[in-house]
Scaffold this motif. Structure first.
Motif, PDB file in Angstrom:
ATOM      1  N   MET A   1       0.742  -1.606  -0.301  1.00  0.00           N
ATOM      2  CA  MET A   1       0.157   0.243   0.007  1.00  0.00           C
ATOM      3  C   MET A   1       0.466   1.653   0.164  1.00  0.00           C
ATOM      4  SD  MET A   1      -2.794  -0.708  -0.376  1.00  0.00           S
ATOM      5  CE  MET A   1      -4.058   1.181   0.802  1.00  0.00           C
ATOM      6  N   VAL A   2       0.726   2.510  -1.677  1.00  0.00           N
ATOM      7  CA  VAL A   2       1.664   3.395  -0.923  1.00  0.00           C
ATOM      8  C   VAL A   2       0.956   4.782  -1.062  1.00  0.00           C
ATOM      9  CG1 VAL A   2       1.427   2.992  -3.507  1.00  0.00           C
ATOM     10  CG2 VAL A   2       3.501   4.022  -2.358  1.00  0.00           C
ATOM     11  N   ALA A   3      -1.008   4.599  -1.753  1.00  0.00           N
ATOM     12  CA  ALA A   3      -1.539   6.029  -1.780  1.00  0.00           C
ATOM     13  C   ALA A   3      -3.198   5.302  -1.464  1.00  0.00           C
ATOM     14  CB  ALA A   3      -1.495   6.367  -3.045  1.00  0.00           C
ATOM     15  N   MET A   4      -3.680   6.576  -1.613  1.00  0.00           N
ATOM     16  CA  MET A   4      -5.504   5.924  -1.013  1.00  0.00           C
ATOM     17  C   MET A   4      -5.987   7.042  -1.954  1.00  0.00           C
ATOM     18  SD  MET A   4      -5.998   4.230   2.594  1.00  0.00           S
ATOM     19  CE  MET A   4      -7.645   4.567   2.629  1.00  0.00           C
ATOM     20  N   ALA A   5      -7.293   7.554  -2.242  1.00  0.00           N
ATOM     21  CA  ALA A   5      -8.141   7.969  -2.902  1.00  0.00           C
ATOM     22  C   ALA A   5      -9.245   7.814  -2.420  1.00  0.00           C
ATOM     23  CB  ALA A   5      -7.623   8.364  -4.233  1.00  0.00           C
ATOM     24  N   LEU A   6     -10.297   8.486  -2.879  1.00  0.00           N
ATOM     25  CA  LEU A   6     -11.489   8.635  -2.858  1.00  0.00           C
ATOM     26  C   LEU A   6     -12.210   8.936  -4.442  1.00  0.00           C
ATOM     27  CD1 LEU A   6     -14.642   8.435  -0.644  1.00  0.00           C
ATOM     28  CD2 LEU A   6     -14.588  10.627  -1.762  1.00  0.00           C
ATOM     29  N   GLY A   7     -12.274   7.874  -4.669  1.00  0.00           N
ATOM     30  CA  GLY A   7     -13.738   7.924  -6.046  1.00  0.00           C
ATOM     31  C   GLY A   7     -14.447   9.233  -6.037  1.00  0.00           C
ATOM     32  N   PRO A   8     -14.516  10.456  -6.536  1.00  0.00           N
ATOM     33  CA  PRO A   8     -15.630  11.411  -5.992  1.00  0.00           C
ATOM     34  C   PRO A   8     -16.915  10.615  -6.519  1.00  0.00           C
ATOM     35  CG  PRO A   8     -14.221  12.054  -6.918  1.00  0.00           C
ATOM     36  CD  PRO A   8     -13.315  10.825  -7.404  1.00  0.00           C
ATOM     37  N   GLU A   9     -16.658  10.414  -7.939  1.00  0.00           N
ATOM     38  CA  GLU A   9     -18.388   9.790  -8.809  1.00  0.00           C
ATOM     39  C   GLU A   9     -19.033   8.624  -8.214  1.00  0.00           C
ATOM     40  OE1 GLU A   9     -17.619  13.337 -10.750  1.00  0.00           O
ATOM     41  OE2 GLU A   9     -16.130  11.763 -10.119  1.00  0.00           O
ATOM     42  N   ASP A  10     -18.244   7.475  -7.823  1.00  0.00           N
ATOM     43  CA  ASP A  10     -18.882   6.001  -8.074  1.00  0.00           C
ATOM     44  C   ASP A  10     -19.428   6.111  -6.230  1.00  0.00           C
ATOM     45  OD1 ASP A  10     -18.453   5.080  -9.865  1.00  0.00           O
ATOM     46  OD2 ASP A  10     -17.082   3.850  -9.444  1.00  0.00           O
ATOM     47  N   PHE A  11     -18.557   7.012  -5.585  1.00  0.00           N
ATOM     48  CA  PHE A  11     -18.548   7.079  -3.809  1.00  0.00           C
ATOM     49  C   PHE A  11     -19.970   7.823  -3.732  1.00  0.00           C
ATOM     50  CE2 PHE A  11     -18.981   9.152   0.359  1.00  0.00           C
ATOM     51  CZ  PHE A  11     -18.862   8.450   1.115  1.00  0.00           C
ATOM     52  N   SER A  12     -20.256   9.141  -4.302  1.00  0.00           N
ATOM     53  CA  SER A  12     -21.770   9.956  -4.414  1.00  0.00           C
ATOM     54  C   SER A  12     -22.996   9.044  -4.434  1.00  0.00           C
ATOM     55  CB  SER A  12     -20.931  10.704  -5.616  1.00  0.00           C
ATOM     56  OG  SER A  12     -20.634  11.674  -4.891  1.00  0.00           O
ATOM     57  N   ALA A  13     -22.194   8.089  -5.872  1.00  0.00           N
ATOM     58  CA  ALA A  13     -23.253   7.452  -6.534  1.00  0.00           C
ATOM     59  C   ALA A  13     -24.312   5.755  -5.419  1.00  0.00           C
ATOM     60  CB  ALA A  13     -22.960   6.808  -8.312  1.00  0.00           C
ATOM     61  N   ALA A  14     -22.670   5.710  -5.128  1.00  0.00           N
ATOM     62  CA  ALA A  14     -23.266   4.775  -4.017  1.00  0.00           C
ATOM     63  C   ALA A  14     -23.751   5.020  -2.854  1.00  0.00           C
ATOM     64  CB  ALA A  14     -22.260   4.334  -3.589  1.00  0.00           C
ATOM     65  N   VAL A  15     -24.151   6.563  -2.497  1.00  0.00           N
ATOM     66  CA  VAL A  15     -25.105   7.006  -1.546  1.00  0.00           C
ATOM     67  C   VAL A  15     -26.025   7.660  -2.028  1.00  0.00           C
ATOM     68  CG1 VAL A  15     -22.485   7.212  -0.094  1.00  0.00           C
ATOM     69  CG2 VAL A  15     -23.527   8.919  -1.172  1.00  0.00           C
ATOM     70  N   GLY A  16     -25.861   7.262  -3.001  1.00  0.00           N
ATOM     71  CA  GLY A  16     -27.248   7.785  -3.585  1.00  0.00           C
ATOM     72  C   GLY A  16     -27.322   9.793  -3.613  1.00  0.00           C
ATOM     73  N   GLY A  17     -26.206  10.249  -3.775  1.00  0.00           N
ATOM     74  CA  GLY A  17     -26.106  11.863  -4.391  1.00  0.00           C
ATOM     75  C   GLY A  17     -25.026  11.873  -5.581  1.00  0.00           C
ATOM     76  N   SER A  18     -24.485  13.295  -5.663  1.00  0.00           N
ATOM     77  CA  SER A  18     -24.280  13.665  -6.773  1.00  0.00           C
ATOM     78  C   SER A  18     -22.571  14.356  -5.740  1.00  0.00           C
ATOM     79  CB  SER A  18     -24.906  15.127  -7.404  1.00  0.00           C
ATOM     80  OG  SER A  18     -24.868  15.749  -6.517  1.00  0.00           O
ATOM     81  N   PRO A  19     -21.900  14.624  -6.319  1.00  0.00           N
ATOM     82  CA  PRO A  19     -20.536  14.664  -6.222  1.00  0.00           C
ATOM     83  C   PRO A  19     -20.003  16.852  -5.595  1.00  0.00           C
ATOM     84  CG  PRO A  19     -20.441  14.245  -8.684  1.00  0.00           C
ATOM     85  CD  PRO A  19     -21.524  14.104  -7.982  1.00  0.00           C
ATOM     86  N   GLU A  20     -20.634  16.614  -5.277  1.00  0.00           N
ATOM     87  CA  GLU A  20     -20.431  17.725  -4.481  1.00  0.00           C
ATOM     88  C   GLU A  20     -20.022  18.090  -3.584  1.00  0.00           C
ATOM     89  OE1 GLU A  20     -21.603  20.903  -6.057  1.00  0.00           O
ATOM     90  OE2 GLU A  20     -23.109  19.193  -7.938  1.00  0.00           O
ATOM     91  N   PHE A  21     -19.135  19.581  -2.946  1.00  0.00           N
ATOM     92  CA  PHE A  21     -18.885  20.013  -1.788  1.00  0.00           C
ATOM     93  C   PHE A  21     -19.328  19.151  -0.796  1.00  0.00           C
ATOM     94  CE2 PHE A  21     -17.033  22.306   1.241  1.00  0.00           C
ATOM     95  CZ  PHE A  21     -15.782  22.544   1.179  1.00  0.00           C
TER      96      PHE A  21
END
Length: 279
Positions: free
Chosen positions: A159-179
């Motif tokens: 393991m060297v890095a981590m990042a949030l996938g904003p589009e897929d994460f937003s879709a997974a919670v039923g939202g849109s990729p907003e601040f």
């Protein structure tokens, strides 16, 4: 095996990844010019950007693609698929000399990271590759993964890095990729990555808004202030902006030089504390 990985880990520096540019592995014209884009790393994508019926050909072309995108010294990463059958085929095609890291999408547990690490280790041994050289960048794209970030971050020396996938994460919670939606999960990834000594990558917003360069410049600069080390890009126009945002400015470099010089002067006079510009 643990001792081997400990030795490899201690010898490997954390990379400088201000920008990582996604390139669909099946599109020859994008692969051909990727090395000219100025990204610190190029992610050859086998996942979302590759149609299902073209994934096999993308895997077959991978050795040539790896050589092309890395020819100016950029790190070479490959994003694999999440499904078991596709992942197995991806790993068989990907574990080779010249690949620096795998991007693991939808990472949701330490156990999943360990399964992939074990498979990569087997392939390295079979192919006489240096053990542990291929690192992992975990993409966090589900709310469930947020509950296991510390375990994921420390799951394996690869393991060297981590990042949030904003589009897929937003879709997974039923939202849109907003601040408002992305701030908290991004900070959670940032804190977990820093606690584990990993690179936190990303910014608070949609990765898909590449045409609004003014907004991207502001968003990337804000991410650096928060503590992020770099970000992922899906379009070449994003690369220069991200590189600039995650690089020290001329003023910051001058301030650092003055601090070093003042510290050296103070030490020479036997002082442990000093001030610059009344600070």
């Amino acid at each position: 095996m643990k001792d081997t990985f400990a030795a490899v880990e201690s010898a490997m520096a954390v990379p400088r990844w201000r920008s990582l540019l996604f390139v669909p592995a099946h599109v020859a014209r994008f692969v051909e010019t990727a090395h000219e884009r100025g990204a610190d790393g190029v992610i050859l994508d086998l996942e979302d950007s590759v149609p299902q019926d073209q994934k096999g050909e993308a895997r077959r072309q991978l050795p040539e693609c790896v050589a092309k995108v890395g020819r100016k010294g950029a790190s070479v990463l490959v994003r694999v698929n999440r499904g078991l059958r596709a992942l197995a085929a991806d790993l068989d095609a990907t574990v080779m000399a010249g690949v620096d890291a795998l991007v693991l999408p939808k990472t949701d547990s330490a156990e999943w990271v360990l399964e992939i690490a074990n498979a990569v280790s087997e392939l390295e041994r079979e192919r006489n590759l240096a053990p542990g050289r291929i690192r992992f960048l975990a993409q966090i794209e589900t709310p469930g993964a947020l509950q296991r970030l510390a375990a994921i971050a420390s799951a394996h020396p690869r393991m060297v890095a981590m990042a949030l996938g904003p589009e897929d994460f937003s879709a997974a919670v039923g939202g849109s990729p907003e601040f408002d939606l992305l701030l908290s999960p991004n900070l959670s990834v940032l804190f977990a990555a820093r606690a584990a000594g990993l690179l936190p990558l990303g910014f608070i917003g949609s990765i898909g808004e590449f045409s609004d360069t003014h907004k991207l410049r502001k968003t990337a600069a804000h991410a650096r202030c928060l503590g992020f080390a770099g970000a992922l890009a899906i379009h070449p126009t994003q690369v220069a902006i991200i590189n600039e945002a995650f690089s020290p400015s001329a003023q910051e470099l001058e301030w650092a030089r003055r601090v070093v010089a003042a510290e050296k002067d103070a030490a020479g006079r036997g002082l442990c504390a000093f001030a610059i510009d009344a600070r």
